[in-house]
Design a protein around this motif. Structure first.
Motif, PDB file in Angstrom:
ATOM      1  N   GLN A  90      40.742  39.663  41.894  1.00  0.00           N
ATOM      2  CA  GLN A  90      40.821  39.728  40.666  1.00  0.00           C
ATOM      3  C   GLN A  90      42.136  39.864  39.888  1.00  0.00           C
ATOM      4  O   GLN A  90      42.538  39.184  39.153  1.00  0.00           O
ATOM      5  CB  GLN A  90      39.370  40.548  39.927  1.00  0.00           C
ATOM      6  CG  GLN A  90      39.532  40.385  38.353  1.00  0.00           C
ATOM      7  CD  GLN A  90      38.777  39.048  37.983  1.00  0.00           C
ATOM      8  OE1 GLN A  90      38.320  38.427  38.624  1.00  0.00           O
ATOM      9  NE2 GLN A  90      39.262  38.934  36.589  1.00  0.00           N
ATOM     10  N   LEU A  91      42.501  41.009  40.341  1.00  0.00           N
ATOM     11  CA  LEU A  91      43.998  41.241  39.999  1.00  0.00           C
ATOM     12  C   LEU A  91      45.183  40.334  40.330  1.00  0.00           C
ATOM     13  O   LEU A  91      46.019  39.956  39.170  1.00  0.00           O
ATOM     14  CB  LEU A  91      44.539  42.478  40.714  1.00  0.00           C
ATOM     15  CG  LEU A  91      43.832  43.933  40.201  1.00  0.00           C
ATOM     16  CD1 LEU A  91      43.891  45.056  41.252  1.00  0.00           C
ATOM     17  CD2 LEU A  91      43.783  44.263  38.892  1.00  0.00           C
ATOM     18  N   GLU A  93      44.164  37.583  37.314  1.00  0.00           N
ATOM     19  CA  GLU A  93      44.761  37.898  36.031  1.00  0.00           C
ATOM     20  C   GLU A  93      46.465  38.034  36.088  1.00  0.00           C
ATOM     21  O   GLU A  93      46.916  37.503  34.769  1.00  0.00           O
ATOM     22  CB  GLU A  93      44.255  39.301  35.748  1.00  0.00           C
ATOM     23  CG  GLU A  93      42.682  39.376  35.561  1.00  0.00           C
ATOM     24  CD  GLU A  93      42.084  40.837  35.484  1.00  0.00           C
ATOM     25  OE1 GLU A  93      42.952  41.585  35.444  1.00  0.00           O
ATOM     26  OE2 GLU A  93      41.078  40.902  35.296  1.00  0.00           O
ATOM     27  N   ASP A  94      46.833  38.044  36.915  1.00  0.00           N
ATOM     28  CA  ASP A  94      48.293  38.174  37.052  1.00  0.00           C
ATOM     29  C   ASP A  94      49.077  36.830  36.898  1.00  0.00           C
ATOM     30  O   ASP A  94      49.955  36.779  36.210  1.00  0.00           O
ATOM     31  CB  ASP A  94      48.747  38.793  38.406  1.00  0.00           C
ATOM     32  CG  ASP A  94      50.293  39.175  38.141  1.00  0.00           C
ATOM     33  OD1 ASP A  94      50.913  39.607  37.467  1.00  0.00           O
ATOM     34  OD2 ASP A  94      51.078  38.710  39.164  1.00  0.00           O
ATOM     35  N   GLN A 120      37.976  42.915  44.182  1.00  0.00           N
ATOM     36  CA  GLN A 120      38.896  43.553  43.117  1.00  0.00           C
ATOM     37  C   GLN A 120      40.298  43.218  43.136  1.00  0.00           C
ATOM     38  O   GLN A 120      41.039  42.756  42.192  1.00  0.00           O
ATOM     39  CB  GLN A 120      38.828  45.042  43.100  1.00  0.00           C
ATOM     40  CG  GLN A 120      37.532  45.690  42.586  1.00  0.00           C
ATOM     41  CD  GLN A 120      37.503  47.055  42.573  1.00  0.00           C
ATOM     42  OE1 GLN A 120      37.941  47.844  43.627  1.00  0.00           O
ATOM     43  NE2 GLN A 120      37.141  47.616  41.483  1.00  0.00           N
ATOM     44  N   ALA A 121      40.759  42.951  44.439  1.00  0.00           N
ATOM     45  CA  ALA A 121      42.215  42.598  44.836  1.00  0.00           C
ATOM     46  C   ALA A 121      42.571  41.153  44.197  1.00  0.00           C
ATOM     47  O   ALA A 121      43.536  40.777  43.662  1.00  0.00           O
ATOM     48  CB  ALA A 121      42.580  42.749  46.106  1.00  0.00           C
TER      49      ALA A 121
END
Length: 471
Positions: free
Chosen positions: A436-437, A440-441, A433-434
């Motif tokens: 992926q963030l 996306e950023d 999840q980290a």
């Protein structure tokens, strides 16, 4: 200390009822891994049934359970987040070892719900920790009464007592977690399921709260023994009054025993509530009560710790109360003497459940030692009161009114479940999840290159025909 009979469980394969719903089938390896971890525990528990108590490897079982529970939590979290689906409602087979039954065997129950397997796994974990503490204490022997033991060896054995205390404090925290978290989750999980299922004592909040209190009381009795270790060694040659300089406050020891007696008594009251419940007719073997052995142990420990509290209240009055409390010292000692004598003679009984001859002898020796100690103090204080103080000896009701509140010198260690081995909440899932963030950023962040309109800088006039001539 109480010896828990470890339960056994039937074989089960999570692949039989779990379907991987993830797009890339990332749990196709995790589901069989959970099955294997559970099978390892089942094999050790079966082997434990055929092994004498002194040869059982409780530490190995503790380690295997610590490996399995993150796997099981992974299954539970994946089901909750729709990464794994149940093709059928699973039933987990466990023997209930806390139930009293007419055939004196541990009945096997098929219990619905994955949370039930978590509850029994955690209980087995706590049982193993308690038995491990008990084995540690037995291995130490009566070291504080060994006149030849060195100071360093005595301190090393004190440290081992602290290890046993830690095991029991951890067990207490696990029982509380099962009562407060796992059982409510299990009850919600099976809501609306088939009726007629008999809830075993292991899945009762009252019983788990009782076991938490009992483990904490057991731990405090070991803490008391550790506090008295140096004084017991110093009193080997001349037991009784006056107390050695190394002796802790008799009032403190009395209050600790009072709290132990209160905890055992509360635990006994909680387990007795189970027998009053209405039972389904489909459970002919069970009496619907917690085992007689466990109830007997709690009753005995309530009386024993009460008697020891009275002993130390008498010592406090005799050693630090001055001549005004000479009668109190005699009264408390007489009270403790009567209670211990009742235990020795079997008036109150001594719990000898599932214990070998060595353990039976140790239990008897504990009461004999304490009775001998009380007799020494009683004779000394009675002689002093009859010849010096001349104080009236209060009735038991008067002494009861003077008894202080108990205190706890230790605390349970709250159980904090480990992260799931896979799925939501696992380290790998959190890391994904980290990542992926971060990705996306990077995609949404504007470019740092110059995107402004180009400027025309004035330069020299061209040499072509008509240059500079604008009409």
């Amino acid at each position: 200390m109480f010896l828990y009979e470890l339960p056994t469980s039937g074989a089960i394969s999570f692949s039989d009822f779990c379907s991987d719903l993830t797009v890339n089938k990332r749990h196709v390896v995790n589901i069989p891994a959970a099955t294997q971890a559970r099978a390892n525990i089942r094999a050790v528990l079966k082997d434990s049934k055929r092994t004498e108590h002194g040869s059982k490897d409780f530490l190995q079982l503790v380690k295997l359970l610590e490996e399995y529970m993150p796997q099981l939590r992974g299954i539970i979290e994946c089901i909750a987040h729709d990464e794994i689906a149940l093709r059928s409602d699973p039933l987990f087979s466990w023997r209930t070892t806390l139930s009293a039954n007419i055939f004196h065997t541990s009945p096997r129950l098929s219990i619905p719900g994955v949370q039930a397997d978590l509850a029994f796994s955690l209980l087995t974990y706590a049982f193993a920790l308690s038995n491990l503490a008990r084995s540690t204490v037995i291995s130490l022997g009566r070291y504080e009464y060994d006149r030849a033991i060195s100071e360093s060896d005595r301190k090393a054995k004190d440290d081992q007592l602290n290890v046993a205390v830690d095991f029991l404090c951890r067990a207490s925290g696990i029982y509380t977690y099962v009562a407060d978290v796992v059982i409510p989750d299990w009850e919600n999980q099976i809501k609306g399921g088939p009726t007629g299922f008999e809830q075993p004592p292991e899945l009762s909040r009252e019983v788990n709260n009782a076991l938490a209190k009992m483990a904490l009381a057991d731990a405090q009795t070991l803490a008391i023994r550790k506090y008295l270790s140096k004084a017991a060694y110093d009193s080997n040659v001349t037991p009784g009054p006056p107390l050695p300089a190394s002796h802790p406050s008799p009032s403190l020891i009395a209050k600790m025993h009072l709290e132990c007696s209160s905890l055992y008594s509360s635990a006994r009251s909680l387990v007795k509530t189970i027998g009053t419940r209405k039972r389904p007719s489909s459970a002919p073997e069970s009496t619907g009560e917690v085992s007689t052995e466990l109830r007997k142990y709690l009753a005995d420990q309530t009386v024993l710790n009460g008697a020891l509290a009275h002993k130390w209240l008498g010592v406090e009055a005799g050693e630090k109360g001055g001549f005004q409390r000479g009668g109190d010292a005699v009264g408390y000692m007489a009270w403790a003497k009567k209670e211990l004598q009742d235990l020795k003679d079997g008036g109150k009984g001594i719990s000898l459940v599932r214990e070998d001859k060595d353990v039976k002898d140790q239990l008897k020796q504990k009461i004999v030692d304490e009775l001998e100690s009380v007799n020494i103090f009683f004779k000394y204080y009675k002689k002093a009161n009859d010849s010096i103080h001349f104080q009236p000896v209060p009735m038991q009701a008067e002494l009861q009114a003077k008894i202080p509140a108990g205190i706890m010198a230790i605390a349970a260690k709250p159980y904090v479940p480990r992260a799931p081995a896979f799925g939501p909440g696992s380290i790998a899932h959190i890391q994904a999840q980290a990542d992926q963030l971060v990705f996306e950023d990077d995609v949404l962040r504007p470019s740092h290159t110059d995107t402004s309109s180009p400027t025309i800088t004035p330069g020299a006039t061209g040499t072509y025909a008509g240059a500079g001539a604008y009409f």
